[in-house]
Design a protein around this motif. Structure first.
Motif, PDB file in Angstrom:
ATOM      1  N   LEU A 529       0.808  -1.214   0.000  1.00  0.00           N
ATOM      2  CA  LEU A 529       0.000   0.000   0.000  1.00  0.00           C
ATOM      3  C   LEU A 529       0.847   1.273   0.000  1.00  0.00           C
ATOM      4  O   LEU A 529       0.324   2.372   0.110  1.00  0.00           O
ATOM      5  N   THR A 530       2.148   1.128  -0.109  1.00  0.00           N
ATOM      6  CA  THR A 530       3.050   2.284  -0.029  1.00  0.00           C
ATOM      7  C   THR A 530       2.723   3.339  -1.072  1.00  0.00           C
ATOM      8  O   THR A 530       2.611   4.531  -0.781  1.00  0.00           O
ATOM      9  N   ARG A 531       2.563   2.893  -2.312  1.00  0.00           N
ATOM     10  CA  ARG A 531       2.357   3.850  -3.400  1.00  0.00           C
ATOM     11  C   ARG A 531       1.032   4.589  -3.244  1.00  0.00           C
ATOM     12  O   ARG A 531       0.981   5.819  -3.414  1.00  0.00           O
ATOM     13  N   VAL A 532      -0.035   3.870  -2.920  1.00  0.00           N
ATOM     14  CA  VAL A 532      -1.333   4.527  -2.815  1.00  0.00           C
ATOM     15  C   VAL A 532      -1.378   5.460  -1.604  1.00  0.00           C
ATOM     16  O   VAL A 532      -2.032   6.510  -1.629  1.00  0.00           O
ATOM     17  N   ILE A 533      -0.637   5.131  -0.527  1.00  0.00           N
ATOM     18  CA  ILE A 533      -0.573   6.020   0.628  1.00  0.00           C
ATOM     19  C   ILE A 533       0.146   7.308   0.267  1.00  0.00           C
ATOM     20  O   ILE A 533      -0.243   8.406   0.683  1.00  0.00           O
ATOM     21  N   MET A 534       1.200   7.207  -0.543  1.00  0.00           N
ATOM     22  CA  MET A 534       1.962   8.396  -0.930  1.00  0.00           C
ATOM     23  C   MET A 534       1.217   9.244  -1.945  1.00  0.00           C
ATOM     24  O   MET A 534       1.208  10.469  -1.863  1.00  0.00           O
ATOM     25  N   GLU A 535       0.583   8.591  -2.949  1.00  0.00           N
ATOM     26  CA  GLU A 535      -0.024   9.330  -4.052  1.00  0.00           C
ATOM     27  C   GLU A 535      -1.502   9.642  -3.818  1.00  0.00           C
ATOM     28  O   GLU A 535      -2.055  10.512  -4.488  1.00  0.00           O
ATOM     29  N   GLY A 536      -2.164   8.921  -2.915  1.00  0.00           N
ATOM     30  CA  GLY A 536      -3.577   9.151  -2.658  1.00  0.00           C
ATOM     31  C   GLY A 536      -4.480   8.345  -3.567  1.00  0.00           C
ATOM     32  O   GLY A 536      -5.448   7.719  -3.124  1.00  0.00           O
ATOM     33  N   GLU A 537      -4.155   8.320  -4.850  1.00  0.00           N
ATOM     34  CA  GLU A 537      -4.947   7.550  -5.822  1.00  0.00           C
ATOM     35  C   GLU A 537      -4.109   7.327  -7.072  1.00  0.00           C
ATOM     36  O   GLU A 537      -3.371   8.216  -7.514  1.00  0.00           O
ATOM     37  N   TYR A 538      -4.221   6.147  -7.658  1.00  0.00           N
ATOM     38  CA  TYR A 538      -3.555   5.887  -8.933  1.00  0.00           C
ATOM     39  C   TYR A 538      -4.242   4.736  -9.660  1.00  0.00           C
ATOM     40  O   TYR A 538      -4.954   3.929  -9.064  1.00  0.00           O
ATOM     41  N   LYS A 539      -4.016   4.683 -10.954  1.00  0.00           N
ATOM     42  CA  LYS A 539      -4.578   3.651 -11.830  1.00  0.00           C
ATOM     43  C   LYS A 539      -3.432   3.023 -12.596  1.00  0.00           C
ATOM     44  O   LYS A 539      -2.579   3.735 -13.143  1.00  0.00           O
ATOM     45  N   ASP A 540      -3.409   1.671 -12.649  1.00  0.00           N
ATOM     46  CA  ASP A 540      -2.278   1.010 -13.297  1.00  0.00           C
ATOM     47  C   ASP A 540      -2.667  -0.409 -13.710  1.00  0.00           C
ATOM     48  O   ASP A 540      -3.712  -0.932 -13.289  1.00  0.00           O
ATOM     49  N   SER A 541      -1.810  -1.015 -14.539  1.00  0.00           N
ATOM     50  CA  SER A 541      -1.968  -2.411 -14.956  1.00  0.00           C
ATOM     51  C   SER A 541      -0.891  -3.248 -14.292  1.00  0.00           C
ATOM     52  O   SER A 541       0.275  -2.830 -14.216  1.00  0.00           O
ATOM     53  N   PHE A 542      -1.258  -4.463 -13.844  1.00  0.00           N
ATOM     54  CA  PHE A 542      -0.335  -5.313 -13.114  1.00  0.00           C
ATOM     55  C   PHE A 542      -0.295  -6.706 -13.747  1.00  0.00           C
ATOM     56  O   PHE A 542      -1.340  -7.332 -13.918  1.00  0.00           O
ATOM     57  N   PRO A 543       0.900  -7.173 -14.125  1.00  0.00           N
ATOM     58  CA  PRO A 543       0.994  -8.513 -14.721  1.00  0.00           C
ATOM     59  C   PRO A 543       0.585  -9.587 -13.730  1.00  0.00           C
ATOM     60  O   PRO A 543       0.796  -9.458 -12.524  1.00  0.00           O
ATOM     61  N   LEU A 544       0.037 -10.659 -14.247  1.00  0.00           N
ATOM     62  CA  LEU A 544      -0.469 -11.756 -13.430  1.00  0.00           C
ATOM     63  C   LEU A 544       0.673 -12.733 -13.145  1.00  0.00           C
ATOM     64  O   LEU A 544       1.226 -13.339 -14.071  1.00  0.00           O
ATOM     65  N   GLU A 545       1.056 -12.853 -11.879  1.00  0.00           N
ATOM     66  CA  GLU A 545       2.128 -13.777 -11.487  1.00  0.00           C
ATOM     67  C   GLU A 545       1.621 -15.210 -11.546  1.00  0.00           C
ATOM     68  O   GLU A 545       0.487 -15.505 -11.184  1.00  0.00           O
ATOM     69  N   GLY A 546       2.500 -16.121 -11.999  1.00  0.00           N
ATOM     70  CA  GLY A 546       2.147 -17.537 -12.047  1.00  0.00           C
ATOM     71  C   GLY A 546       1.330 -17.925 -13.255  1.00  0.00           C
ATOM     72  O   GLY A 546       0.879 -19.066 -13.359  1.00  0.00           O
ATOM     73  N   ALA A 547       1.105 -16.995 -14.181  1.00  0.00           N
ATOM     74  CA  ALA A 547       0.338 -17.277 -15.398  1.00  0.00           C
ATOM     75  C   ALA A 547       1.205 -17.017 -16.620  1.00  0.00           C
ATOM     76  O   ALA A 547       2.137 -16.213 -16.592  1.00  0.00           O
ATOM     77  N   LYS A 548       0.894 -17.714 -17.725  1.00  0.00           N
ATOM     78  CA  LYS A 548       1.658 -17.519 -18.945  1.00  0.00           C
ATOM     79  C   LYS A 548       1.422 -16.138 -19.534  1.00  0.00           C
ATOM     80  O   LYS A 548       2.282 -15.591 -20.230  1.00  0.00           O
ATOM     81  N   SER A 549       0.242 -15.595 -19.282  1.00  0.00           N
ATOM     82  CA  SER A 549      -0.086 -14.270 -19.795  1.00  0.00           C
ATOM     83  C   SER A 549      -1.176 -13.667 -18.920  1.00  0.00           C
ATOM     84  O   SER A 549      -1.722 -14.320 -18.033  1.00  0.00           O
ATOM     85  N   GLY A 550      -1.489 -12.414 -19.185  1.00  0.00           N
ATOM     86  CA  GLY A 550      -2.583 -11.766 -18.477  1.00  0.00           C
ATOM     87  C   GLY A 550      -2.142 -10.634 -17.575  1.00  0.00           C
ATOM     88  O   GLY A 550      -1.033 -10.651 -17.037  1.00  0.00           O
ATOM     89  N   LYS A 551      -3.018  -9.648 -17.412  1.00  0.00           N
ATOM     90  CA  LYS A 551      -2.784  -8.553 -16.484  1.00  0.00           C
ATOM     91  C   LYS A 551      -4.111  -8.010 -15.981  1.00  0.00           C
ATOM     92  O   LYS A 551      -5.150  -8.136 -16.651  1.00  0.00           O
ATOM     93  N   LEU A 552      -4.059  -7.396 -14.786  1.00  0.00           N
ATOM     94  CA  LEU A 552      -5.240  -6.801 -14.167  1.00  0.00           C
ATOM     95  C   LEU A 552      -5.135  -5.281 -14.247  1.00  0.00           C
ATOM     96  O   LEU A 552      -4.070  -4.713 -13.995  1.00  0.00           O
ATOM     97  N   ASN A 553      -6.247  -4.637 -14.574  1.00  0.00           N
ATOM     98  CA  ASN A 553      -6.322  -3.176 -14.583  1.00  0.00           C
ATOM     99  C   ASN A 553      -7.081  -2.736 -13.331  1.00  0.00           C
ATOM    100  O   ASN A 553      -8.248  -3.115 -13.140  1.00  0.00           O
TER     101      ASN A 553
END
Length: 567
Positions: A529-553
């Motif tokens: 939660l470090t980044r959201v505590i510092m910035e207040g709010e943000y939007k980003d895409s995160f790669p899916l660990e343990g999967a061959k492909s995929g990301k969460l927005n």
């Protein structure tokens, strides 16, 4: 008539030869003068002058510019004096090095002393010297030294289990650059007030260990422990920025000594795909972290049993003394219980790569050796959050780990100002410098927007995905709805979590494929939660660990409610 004509022609031809010879000699003389002037000009050229004339791209690969000068005369005299230097220095080195080794002694060694130490018959060789002038304040001399010595060194080692062994150190090979700083410059003889010395660069340090009358491999882990102790002691007690200051003239030279310049906040988040060191089951990984390998400055994480993808989420703080040259070192071990731990892999982060006041989130590949790095085998990765905080940078700067974003009481500000610039060993030892632990409480709003390029989970090449959201510390869970037959689902669902300790909690999002008889795991994202505590709010895409492909927005928003407590 013919005779006269022949005489005239002969004289004319002779005069012509004389004239041609004189002209030739004059031309050769002029060319010699011009060549001598050219050579003289080249001799006065500096390295920078030559680089201006011809860029580096035009030089062959074997051309190397060096400012170092050879020191054959010094080596000759040192070779003659070496027997006397050896005799005088051996006992001095023994008495001064033993306490240093004790500071860096491995935990499995209970005592380490010299029973014999002589430097041998081979003198070190100075392979180059360079002079760096620091304006009117000082002069720095750098000496490159090479030593392939034949010393006689025997260490008396006693392990924690009570075994005593005489260990011989053999085949020492060392190449490095020593730095001598003559500072400050003064008018009084010898024209400088003090000398500081340090090992600026270690190019090579090789040696072998042998048990006198036996094999060191008979005790597992002992060889690595002794070698690690020797290397840590040499490198950390001599390597720049550590320096020894020797006063020459009376005066206060405390400004030349090594001092803290800031703190490094490190969050050890997790590791993934670690190499398995166990034949049965999985490794039990833990981490050691340090900037300097002193026992009281090294940090150790908890052990995660039977896991190759451990989550630690632990926070550590380190004192920084020179951000331009120091590194954070991370070593991941497999805990073997009573036996010596086995190294899984290691990595390091140069502090100069960190922007002061800004959190850096990094995944680092683990390697077998920090120096050689010739082994390209994949050993796993470690996930870190890093924040370098220079002293005196409080105004306009938010440090979430130290709670500078939220208002502090006057007592906290007083304690903080007293602590700044103070050696870490002195902080926390006096009642007036008690540290305060800050609990950052708030509401975390997580909007799961969508996912992209998820792996197919059924025969039709589709999946029925949904996301489970889990706050690790509070054990709070929520989940999205199921989106049928989609590898690019859209949810646009928002979930609120009441967080009691934002700086030490984490959000885990796991993606599953819904089946009639249960669910199939697809992958996960782990967020602090470090980044959201510092910035207040943000939007980003995160790669899916343990999967061959995929990301969460995702979109994350933080509403703070700070609470303080004494520790």
């Amino acid at each position: 008539m013919g005779f006269l004509m022949g005489l005239v022609i002969g004289v004319a031809f002779g005069v012509g030869l004389v004239i041609a010879f004189v002209h030739s000699e004059n031309t050769r003389s002029r060319r010699r003068s011009e060549l001598a002037a050219t050579i003289s000009s080249f001799a006065k050229m500096t390295v920078e002058d030559s680089r201006k004339l011809l860029p580096a791209d035009y030089y062959p690969s074997w051309v190397v510019f060096s400012q170092r000068q050879k020191l054959k005369w010094l080596n000759s005299h040192l070779t003659k004096l070496w027997p006397y230097v050896n005799e005088a220095a051996s006992e001095l080195i023994k008495n001064s090095v033993e306490p240093v080794l004790e500071q860096y002694r491995s935990p499995i060694i209970s005592s380490l002393k010299f029973s014999k130490l002589t430097l041998g018959t081979v003198a070190p060789q100075f392979t180059g010297v360079s002079i760096i002038e620091d304006g009117d304040s000082g002069i720095t001399m750098e000496l490159e030294v090479q030593w392939d010595g034949n010393p006689s060194i025997i260490l008396d080692i006693r392990t924690l289990v009570g075994v005593g062994l005489p260990i011989q150190v053999k085949n020492i090979g060392f190449t490095g650059v020593f730095r001598l700083i003559f500072k400050p410059l003064v008018d009084e003889f010898p024209c400088f007030g003090a000398i500081s010395y340090s090992l600026r660069e270690k190019k090579k340090l090789d040696f072998t260990l042998k048990v006198v009358g036996g094999e060191i491999s008979s005790i597992p882990g002992l060889s690595n422990a002794i070698e690690e102790t020797i290397r840590d002691a040499i490198e950390d007690s001599l390597m720049w920025p550590v320096r020894k200051v020797i006063p020459i003239l009376p005066g206060d030279y405390s400004d030349l000594e090594l001092k803290p310049v800031g703190t490094l906040e490190v969050k050890l988040v997790q590791a993934r795909e670690l190499t398995n060191k166990d034949i049965i089951g999985k490794s039990d990984p833990y981490a050691k972290l340090y900037i300097r390998p002193l026992r009281d400055r090294m940090k150790k994480s908890k052990t995660i049993n039977n896991e190759l993808n451990p989550i630690w989420n632990e926070h550590f703080e380190f004192i920084v003394e020179d951000e331009s040259t120091q590194h954070l070192v991370v070593k991941i071990y497999d805990d073997e219980g009573l036996q010596a731990s086995e190294l899984i892999g290691c990595t390091q982060v140069p502090l100069k790569d960190l922007q002061p006041g800004k959190v850096k989130d990094v995944w680092l590949n683990l390697v077998k050796d920090l120096e050689l790095q010739r082994d390209n085998k994949f050993r796993g990765q470690v996930h870190l959050e890093l924040l370098y905080c220079p002293f005196g940078m409080e105004n306009g700067f938010s440090n979430p780990f130290a709670n500078q974003k939220f208002s502090m009481t006057s007592l906290e500000k007083a304690l903080k100002s007293e602590a700044n610039g103070t050696e870490a060993s002195n902080i926390d030892k006096t009642p007036t410098n008690r540290r305060r632990d800050v609990i950052v409480r708030g509401v975390l709003s997580v909007t799961v927007i969508s996912a992209e390029d998820l792996p197919a989970m059924d025969l039709m090449g589709k999946a029925d995905p949904f996301v489970v959201l889990h706050m690790k510390k509070t054990e709070t869970k929520n989940k999205t709805r199921v989106v049928n037959d989609s590898l690019n689902p859209a949810w646009n669902q928002t979930f609120d979590f009441v967080v009691e300790d934002g700086l030490h909690d984490m959000l885990i999002l796991e993606v599953y494929d819904h089946d009639t008889f249960g669910k199939d795991y697809m992958g996960r994202c782990i967020l602090t939660l470090t980044r959201v505590i510092m910035e207040g709010e943000y939007k980003d895409s995160f790669p899916l660990e343990g999967a061959k492909s995929g990301k969460l927005n995702l979109n994350l928003k933080w509403n703070p409610q700070p609470i303080y407590r004494d520790t």
